[in-house]
Scaffold this motif. Structure first.
Motif, PDB file in Angstrom:
ATOM      1  N   ALA A 138       0.828  -1.204   0.000  1.00 61.58           N
ATOM      2  CA  ALA A 138       0.000   0.000   0.000  1.00 61.58           C
ATOM      3  C   ALA A 138       0.865   1.258   0.000  1.00 61.58           C
ATOM      4  CB  ALA A 138      -0.923  -0.008   1.214  1.00 61.58           C
ATOM      5  N   LEU A 139       1.980   1.207   0.738  1.00 61.41           N
ATOM      6  CA  LEU A 139       2.893   2.351   0.783  1.00 61.41           C
ATOM      7  C   LEU A 139       3.501   2.628  -0.580  1.00 61.41           C
ATOM      8  CD1 LEU A 139       4.398   4.510   2.382  1.00 61.41           C
ATOM      9  CD2 LEU A 139       6.042   2.769   3.101  1.00 61.41           C
ATOM     10  N   TRP A 140       3.919   1.568  -1.274  1.00 57.94           N
ATOM     11  CA  TRP A 140       4.447   1.741  -2.621  1.00 57.94           C
ATOM     12  C   TRP A 140       3.372   2.301  -3.550  1.00 57.94           C
ATOM     13  CZ3 TRP A 140       9.046   2.316  -4.381  1.00 57.94           C
ATOM     14  CH2 TRP A 140      10.131   1.679  -3.783  1.00 57.94           C
ATOM     15  N   GLY A 141       2.147   1.816  -3.380  1.00 54.04           N
ATOM     16  CA  GLY A 141       1.066   2.320  -4.216  1.00 54.04           C
ATOM     17  C   GLY A 141       0.812   3.800  -3.989  1.00 54.04           C
ATOM     18  N   ALA A 142       0.778   4.209  -2.707  1.00 57.94           N
ATOM     19  CA  ALA A 142       0.557   5.624  -2.395  1.00 57.94           C
ATOM     20  C   ALA A 142       1.706   6.476  -2.919  1.00 57.94           C
ATOM     21  CB  ALA A 142       0.411   5.796  -0.885  1.00 57.94           C
ATOM     22  N   ALA A 143       2.950   5.968  -2.739  1.00 56.82           N
ATOM     23  CA  ALA A 143       4.110   6.712  -3.238  1.00 56.82           C
ATOM     24  C   ALA A 143       4.046   6.853  -4.757  1.00 56.82           C
ATOM     25  CB  ALA A 143       5.399   6.014  -2.814  1.00 56.82           C
ATOM     26  N   GLY A 144       3.613   5.773  -5.436  1.00 57.93           N
ATOM     27  CA  GLY A 144       3.503   5.824  -6.888  1.00 57.93           C
ATOM     28  C   GLY A 144       2.477   6.847  -7.349  1.00 57.93           C
ATOM     29  N   VAL A 145       1.348   6.915  -6.665  1.00 61.05           N
ATOM     30  CA  VAL A 145       0.319   7.892  -7.020  1.00 61.05           C
ATOM     31  C   VAL A 145       0.836   9.310  -6.808  1.00 61.05           C
ATOM     32  CG1 VAL A 145      -1.949   8.797  -6.392  1.00 61.05           C
ATOM     33  CG2 VAL A 145      -1.615   6.330  -6.584  1.00 61.05           C
ATOM     34  N   VAL A 146       1.467   9.554  -5.646  1.00 61.28           N
ATOM     35  CA  VAL A 146       1.985  10.888  -5.341  1.00 61.28           C
ATOM     36  C   VAL A 146       3.001  11.320  -6.385  1.00 61.28           C
ATOM     37  CG1 VAL A 146       3.369  12.233  -3.715  1.00 61.28           C
ATOM     38  CG2 VAL A 146       1.531  10.769  -2.874  1.00 61.28           C
ATOM     39  N   MET A 147       3.949  10.433  -6.698  1.00 58.70           N
ATOM     40  CA  MET A 147       5.005  10.824  -7.633  1.00 58.70           C
ATOM     41  C   MET A 147       4.463  10.980  -9.053  1.00 58.70           C
ATOM     42  SD  MET A 147       7.418  11.464  -5.783  1.00 58.70           S
ATOM     43  CE  MET A 147       8.328  12.058  -7.199  1.00 58.70           C
ATOM     44  N   THR A 148       3.440  10.215  -9.404  1.00 60.66           N
ATOM     45  CA  THR A 148       2.866  10.362 -10.745  1.00 60.66           C
ATOM     46  C   THR A 148       2.260  11.745 -10.940  1.00 60.66           C
ATOM     47  OG1 THR A 148       2.405   7.985 -10.906  1.00 60.66           O
ATOM     48  CG2 THR A 148       1.147   9.459 -12.351  1.00 60.66           C
ATOM     49  N   VAL A 149       1.456  12.191  -9.972  1.00 62.54           N
ATOM     50  CA  VAL A 149       0.828  13.507 -10.117  1.00 62.54           C
ATOM     51  C   VAL A 149       1.859  14.624  -9.973  1.00 62.54           C
ATOM     52  CG1 VAL A 149      -1.435  12.682  -9.379  1.00 62.54           C
ATOM     53  CG2 VAL A 149       0.156  13.546  -7.659  1.00 62.54           C
ATOM     54  N   VAL A 150       2.894  14.398  -9.153  1.00 60.01           N
ATOM     55  CA  VAL A 150       3.944  15.414  -9.002  1.00 60.01           C
ATOM     56  C   VAL A 150       4.724  15.572 -10.301  1.00 60.01           C
ATOM     57  CG1 VAL A 150       6.153  15.902  -7.874  1.00 60.01           C
ATOM     58  CG2 VAL A 150       4.179  15.237  -6.497  1.00 60.01           C
ATOM     59  N   VAL A 151       5.099  14.450 -10.924  1.00 61.80           N
ATOM     60  CA  VAL A 151       5.833  14.519 -12.193  1.00 61.80           C
ATOM     61  C   VAL A 151       4.969  15.168 -13.270  1.00 61.80           C
ATOM     62  CG1 VAL A 151       6.869  13.151 -14.044  1.00 61.80           C
ATOM     63  CG2 VAL A 151       7.335  12.579 -11.659  1.00 61.80           C
ATOM     64  N   ALA A 152       3.668  14.860 -13.263  1.00 60.11           N
ATOM     65  CA  ALA A 152       2.768  15.473 -14.236  1.00 60.11           C
ATOM     66  C   ALA A 152       2.705  16.986 -14.046  1.00 60.11           C
ATOM     67  CB  ALA A 152       1.371  14.863 -14.100  1.00 60.11           C
ATOM     68  N   GLY A 153       2.643  17.444 -12.809  1.00 56.76           N
ATOM     69  CA  GLY A 153       2.634  18.879 -12.541  1.00 56.76           C
ATOM     70  C   GLY A 153       3.929  19.538 -12.970  1.00 56.76           C
ATOM     71  N   TRP A 154       5.046  18.864 -12.687  1.00 56.46           N
ATOM     72  CA  TRP A 154       6.356  19.398 -13.103  1.00 56.46           C
ATOM     73  C   TRP A 154       6.418  19.540 -14.626  1.00 56.46           C
ATOM     74  CZ3 TRP A 154       9.845  16.104 -15.860  1.00 56.46           C
ATOM     75  CH2 TRP A 154      11.067  16.705 -16.182  1.00 56.46           C
TER      76      TRP A 154
END
Length: 779
Positions: free
Chosen positions: A731-747
């Motif tokens: 679950a932690l990896w999943g949450a980290a993946g979601v966070v980093m996906t939206v962060v990279v998209a914003g960048w």
């Protein structure tokens, strides 16, 4: 979230863990996962390598664009040139960061010929090695990202938590934009992050005090903190962050009930003295060292001369002020200028109005004002308080401490101050002039002024240019003073001159600009070879500090892109750095909105969890086990303290503030985000206890049943990944993946505004005005 889960009894001391309890001490910064073999921690090492590589790519890609001066490069590029030309300049920041730019210029053989005068000036045309200059902050900015990762790793957090924390900095447009230009913030943020990392390493060695590694990390923490405050004075916030943690640590060492045993007062004194030496004395001496380098390099007269005293300027070669200085005799006519506003002491026949707008009454005397231009109405003759004999009238030098009278030559009146309120300041005295009869009669005392030369020893000569002085009204002891607010139309919008009762203010200082009465062929104008004087380092240092803090506090004027601290966590506005009309390209300093909003939201979540936990404990509900609570309060809490320390003090400042002031606090908020993400998926203390027991049993069996004694109070270190169950880690990896996906998209979405290319159409610009950002080319 469970409450004392699954009926398993876990150790509990009762209540909220103190930051200095033994459990807290093991958790304040966490513990690095143990190595269990040659391939241990390979996942961390690979992640660190990948993150570092991406950091260098994102900071260095297209660093040569634009090939023009951008935003505050006009300041810090200029300062590097001044260093290389050994020319004295003044700036409100300490010298360390600027010296790094000069060092880079020296490495590439740059001679400092270009002075970065205007935004948009071409680097190519002027043959400036600007890529080398920009490479310095880009290097430090790139290294900041793995430093954040190492902080999380050394603090014992799981790999997903470390990736999220460092990823929020890695893919943040503000950190990237600020580190690709000739600016100081990359140095500041890198030094701040290294300070935190070194302190974490030092704290982990607390059970091995006074060893070689203990001293190494203590001293490295001090050196890193010195670099922070030697770059910008907001580095004091880093001192407060680490100082608070050190104070709590010392408080715990003083506890007589420590698990490791009580320390004697002499032993505690050694701990205290070591920290004072490593975290106060060492940083202070390094901080002073950079100022010594600063003074040693800048020995030529330059644009910073006017900010310093005449004594300081005499230590600079080719100083125009001291070279053109001429002694002033009685009966010379002089022009006097205010040091700060550069206005001349001036008078004209017009009178003060009978009543001011607020109803107060004036003396209706002749106006005495400040005038910005040279004019014959600025000419004043220096008259002795007691006249010299007729046969010995001339040739008497004016001295510091003399009582003098000042005669206005055009109107043939004498300067006077008296107990009448000035036009703008009811508490300050009016300055006016009176005719000769009154000046030599009943108003004689009111026309007497004491000449106090700043820094004078005894009866020093009064000289033009080099003698900065205060004109003190002898009977009432007020100092002649002026300010920037112009008087109304009745005074032609000239500056007000009044008597300031606060004589000590540096804004009371004037100097003589010219002596127009001296004939051009006078022997007094002949120049002699001047020897450069020397004054002690500390005297120069304290004078510069006074000037820095005065002018720093004076930065209160408005700026079109200034912002308030309350706007920063929510990224409500940015700063326009550079535009190019033909290509519709622009650099707009703005963080990654997605990353900033996530980090700011989790800061609020942290505060909410603390509040809920405290309230639940008051009601007898223990929602967290002791280990989890201790780690949450002391490790995540330490990061939260770093955020608050680097953010909240800005609410007390009255100077201009910009979004870049939030960058150190944003880095701390990224640490909180990574730590809090792990906290949400790591709430099973039973698994932790079982891991400890199984590892200890395994260790005993591996050694033939012998217990592995580790010393009193020593606890087994459990790798971070072993503290989270399989489902929790997934679950932690999943949450980290979601966070980093939206962060990279914003960048990626805001990337054209960060790198200044490609140019955007009006429609594309409008799509990026999320919160009404004041972007260019939106039409």
């Amino acid at each position: 979230m469970s409450t004392r889960q699954k009926g398993v009894q876990t150790p509990k001391k009762g209540g909220l863990a103190s930051p200095t309890s033994e459990s807290s001490k093991d958790q304040i910064n966490g513990l690095r996962p143990q190595k269990s073999g040659g391939g241990a921690e390979w996942d961390y090492r690979i992640a660190l390598f990948v993150i570092t590589a991406i950091a260098f790519v994102t900071r260095f890609w297209g660093i040569s664009h634009p090939n023009e001066v951008v935003f505050d490069e006009v300041h810090f590029g200029k300062f590097a040139s001044y260093y290389l030309q050994r020319t004295y300049f003044f700036d409100v920041h300490p010298p360390f960061g600027k010296l790094l730019f000069a060092l880079m210029g020296w490495f590439v053989g740059y001679d400092g010929h270009f002075h970065f005068d205007n935004i948009g000036d071409s680097y190519i045309t002027n043959n400036v090695p600007y890529v080398a200059f920009r490479a310095m902050p880009a290097l430090l900015g790139a290294l900041t990202v793995p430093t954040v990762f190492l902080i999380m790793w050394e603090s014992g957090y799981t790999l997903p938590a470390a990736i999220v924390a460092s990823g929020l900095v890695l893919f943040d447009n503000a950190h990237i934009g600020q580190t690709r230009l000739i600016l100081l913030d990359a140095t500041l943020v890198f030094a701040m992050s290294v300070s935190v990392l070194c302190y974490v390493r030092f704290y982990k060695l607390r059970r091995e005090p006074f060893g070689r590694k203990w001293w190494k990390w203590l001293l490295l923490t001090g050196v890193a903190m010195s670099c922070v405050i030697s770059t910008k004075y907001v580095g004091v916030f880093t001192f407060f962050t680490i100082g608070s943690a050190v104070a709590l640590d010392l408080w715990g060492l003083l506890d007589i009930n420590r698990k490791e045993g009580a320390l004697s007062l002499p032993e505690f004194g050694k701990h205290f003295a070591a920290r004072v030496f490593g975290l106060i004395m060492v940083p202070f001496f390094f901080y002073l060292f950079w100022f010594q380098v600063h003074f040693a390099i800048l020995y030529r007269s330059g644009p910073g001369d006017d900010f310093m005293s005449p004594a300081f300027q005499e230590t600079l070669s080719d100083n125009i002020m001291t070279a053109s200085s001429v002694g002033i005799d009685y009966y010379d006519s002089i022009t006097m200028r205010h040091k700060e506003t550069k206005t001349y002491l001036h008078s004209h026949p017009d009178k003060y109005p009978l009543r001011y707008e607020d109803g107060r009454v004036s003396s209706q005397g002749q106006q005495v004002t400040g005038y910005p231009f040279n004019d014959t109405n600025n000419h004043w003759q220096v008259i002795p308080a007691q006249p010299f004999p007729e046969d010995n009238l001339l040739g008497h030098r004016v001295k510091s401490g003399d009582l003098v009278k000042l005669r206005h030559l055009v109107t043939d009146t004498y300067l006077l101050s008296h107990d009448v309120a000035s036009p703008y300041y009811p508490t300050n005295q009016e300055f006016t002039t009176v005719a000769l009869e009154e000046a030599n009669g009943k108003r004689f005392n009111d026309t007497l002024f004491e000449l106090r030369i700043e820094g004078a020893k005894g009866k020093s000569d009064f000289k033009s240019m080099s003698a900065h002085f205060k004109l003190i009204h002898f009977p009432t002891k007020v100092a002649m003073w002026t300010h920037t607010k112009p008087l109304p139309e009745w005074a032609y919008k000239q500056a007000e001159i009044n008597g300031n009762k606060n004589v000590q203010l540096s804004s009371n200082i004037w100097y003589v600009d010219d002596i127009p009465s001296i004939p051009a062929d006078s022997e007094r104008l002949e120049k002699t070879e001047r020897k450069i004087k020397h004054i002690p380092f500390l005297k120069k240092y304290f004078e510069l500090q006074r000037a820095i803090f005065f002018h720093n506090n004076a930065l209160t004027s408005s700026h079109p892109y200034a912002s308030q601290p309350v706007q920063w966590p929510f990224l409500l506005r940015g700063v326009s750095f550079w535009t190019h009309n033909d290509t519709r390209q622009q650099i707009y300093f703005l963080g990654n909105p997605v990353g900033w909003w996530i980090a700011s939201s989790l800061l609020a979540v942290f505060a909410g969890i603390v509040g809920a936990d405290q309230l639940s404990q008051r009601r007898g509900v223990d929602s967290l086990d002791e280990r989890t609570r201790s780690r949450f309060y002391n490790s995540t809490g330490f990061f939260f303290l770093a955020w608050a320390s680097h953010y909240l003090p800005f609410y007390l400042m009255g100077r201009q503030l910009f979004l870049h002031h939030y960058l150190p606090a944003h880095l701390a908020s990224a640490l909180v985000t990574g730590a809090l993400l792990e906290f949400v998926f790591n709430l099973d203390p039973v698994a932790l206890e079982q891991n400890v027991d199984s590892k200890m049993s395994s260790s005993s069996s591996n050694k033939g049943g012998k217990s592995s004694a580790t010393g009193p109070g020593t606890k087994r270190v459990v790798p971070a990944k072993d503290r989270v169950s399989g489902n929790g880690m997934l679950a932690l990896w999943g949450a980290a993946g979601v966070v980093m996906t939206v962060v990279v998209a914003g960048w990626w979405f805001f990337l054209p505004l960060t790198y200044g290319k490609p140019g955007l159409s009006a429609e594309e610009v409008v799509r990026r005005k999320w919160l009404g950002y004041d972007l260019h080319f939106a039409k």
